[in-house]
Motif scaffolding. Structure first.
Motif, PDB file in Angstrom:
ATOM      1  N   GLN A   9      30.770  45.438  45.984  1.00 24.75           N
ATOM      2  CA  GLN A   9      31.761  44.346  45.769  1.00 24.75           C
ATOM      3  C   GLN A   9      31.365  43.819  44.442  1.00 24.75           C
ATOM      4  N   GLN A  12      33.020  46.187  41.949  1.00 26.31           N
ATOM      5  CA  GLN A  12      34.627  46.069  42.105  1.00 26.31           C
ATOM      6  C   GLN A  12      35.071  44.840  41.114  1.00 26.31           C
ATOM      7  N   LEU A  13      34.099  43.885  41.319  1.00 25.27           N
ATOM      8  CA  LEU A  13      34.319  42.781  40.352  1.00 25.27           C
ATOM      9  C   LEU A  13      34.265  42.995  38.760  1.00 25.27           C
ATOM     10  N   LYS A  16      37.122  45.065  37.598  1.00 25.06           N
ATOM     11  CA  LYS A  16      38.258  44.330  37.451  1.00 25.06           C
ATOM     12  C   LYS A  16      38.226  43.504  35.934  1.00 25.06           C
ATOM     13  N   THR A  69      45.322  36.998  34.166  1.00 22.94           N
ATOM     14  CA  THR A  69      44.620  36.397  35.548  1.00 22.94           C
ATOM     15  C   THR A  69      45.418  35.916  36.521  1.00 22.94           C
ATOM     16  N   ILE A 216      43.112  40.021  38.047  1.00 17.50           N
ATOM     17  CA  ILE A 216      42.098  39.395  38.784  1.00 17.50           C
ATOM     18  C   ILE A 216      42.660  37.964  39.155  1.00 17.50           C
ATOM     19  N   ASN A 217      42.360  37.383  40.184  1.00 16.20           N
ATOM     20  CA  ASN A 217      42.658  36.099  40.711  1.00 16.20           C
ATOM     21  C   ASN A 217      41.669  35.235  40.630  1.00 16.20           C
ATOM     22  N   GLU A 220      38.243  35.550  42.546  1.00 18.25           N
ATOM     23  CA  GLU A 220      37.419  36.665  41.868  1.00 18.25           C
ATOM     24  C   GLU A 220      36.745  36.172  40.636  1.00 18.25           C
ATOM     25  N   GLN A 223      33.793  33.940  41.781  1.00 18.51           N
ATOM     26  CA  GLN A 223      32.800  34.881  42.281  1.00 18.51           C
ATOM     27  C   GLN A 223      32.236  35.337  41.162  1.00 18.51           C
ATOM     28  N   LEU A 224      32.665  35.785  40.160  1.00 21.58           N
ATOM     29  CA  LEU A 224      32.038  36.174  38.921  1.00 21.58           C
ATOM     30  C   LEU A 224      31.134  35.327  38.048  1.00 21.58           C
TER      31      LEU A 224
END
Length: 330
Positions: A9, A12-13, A16, A69, A216-217, A220, A223-224
């Protein structure tokens, strides 16, 4: 309690994140360092101040970021007659009945202003008086606004990018030091290279239009932002950051030139900003630990607006940038 992300995960982030950078560069040619600093600022959870002469695509950069974004976006054009309520919002009486008894029974509804968006472009922020500039202070620091005693949360992620023009100073109101310190990074935009400018002329004067796809949303990005704080930094680098910031202050600096050239040094917020942006840069580069290069790369945009040079230094052509560079060399 948030669940920890697994290695897949996280990968993946970060992938992105690189896709986001590539998407922005489909429209913004050159300016690699500027785009990188804007994204680092977004990741670190702070706000950025962009400075550049007209025509360097400051507004276009912010709009492109919002498109890539898929976040809500509002542009606030700062003018001398702009009022705080034009930014925050105002209360309006619900219903149409205007009798005294009806007014007492009816409720006021808060109509949200343009500040209620994920990405805010505060265009030419130094064109508006301090009273209106101050309306941004609570939003920038607390990620909320207060109106008539009520607190309203701003949508996460919340990101302000303000712009100012360095050459037209007539009729402007310089940002107070307290507000400047709220900006995580002070990003300066220079003219493009000859080859980039030629490519820009070709791309922007034809019939083809560049289409930006969201990569990216909001979830996400949040989360980053959590991941940034998990990036490790050694005790040795923490001590170096602390020493660097303390050496900008005449009262605590061990460098004689600082005592002569600086009126006010950077506060503790500068050290926090430098560590957070260094962590964000490390993650941006695909690393999970800060290295000295990250500190050096972020020192200038973090410190240039948090140091006030003396009148003697100004007379000798010194600037906060030259002093930060001198400190980094030492």
């Amino acid at each position: 309690m948030k669940e920890a992300l697994n290695e897949k995960q996280v990968q993946q982030l970060t992938t992105k994140l690189k896709a986001l950078q590539a998407e922005i560069h489909k429209r913004i040619l050159g300016q690699e360092e500027v785009v990188e600093q804007i994204l680092i600022c977004l990741l670190a959870g702070g706000h950025g101040l962009l400075e550049g002469v007209p025509g360097l695509a400051k507004t276009l950069m912010v709009k492109t970021l919002a498109e890539a974004t898929n976040l809500s976006f509002n542009r606030i054009q700062f003018t001398p007659d702009l009022m705080p309520s034009d930014i925050i919002g105002t209360e309006m009486l619900q219903g149409q009945n205007a009798s005294k008894q009806a007014v007492q029974q009816q409720a006021f509804n808060f109509i949200k202003g343009p500040i209620f968006a994920n990405i805010i472009l505060a265009d030419e922020i130094n064109r508006t008086p301090p009273k209106t500039q101050a309306a941004l202070l609570e939003a920038m620091q607390e990620f909320s606004v207060t109106y008539n005693g009520n607190r309203y949360e701003l949508p996460p992620p919340f990101f302000i990018l303000a712009t100012q023009n360095p050459i037209e100073q007539a009729g402007t109101y310089p940002l107070p030091e307290a507000q400047l310190d709220r900006f995580l990074l002070y990003i300066k935009i220079a003219y493009p290279s000859e080859q980039t400018e030629l490519q820009m002329l070709q791309q922007t004067t034809g019939i083809d239009k560049v289409s930006i796809q969201p990569t990216i949303n909001a979830a996400e990005i949040n989360q980053l932002r959590d991941l940034v704080r998990q990036v490790s930094i050694s005790k040795e680098l923490l001590e170096k950051v602390n020493k660097l910031v303390r050496n900008t202050r005449p009262a605590t600096s061990k460098i004689a030139a600082i005592k002569e050239k600086i009126r006010w040094g950077a506060g503790p917020r500068a050290g926090q900003a430098l560590i957070l942006t260094a962590k964000a840069r490390a993650l941006f580069k695909g690393r999970y630990a800060v290295i000295p290069e990250d500190i050096k790369a972020m020192a200038l945009p973090v410190l240039r607006h948090r140091i006030l040079v003396s009148f003697q230094a100004e007379a000798e052509g010194e600037s906060s940038e030259s002093i930060v560079k001198m400190l980094l060399e030492q």
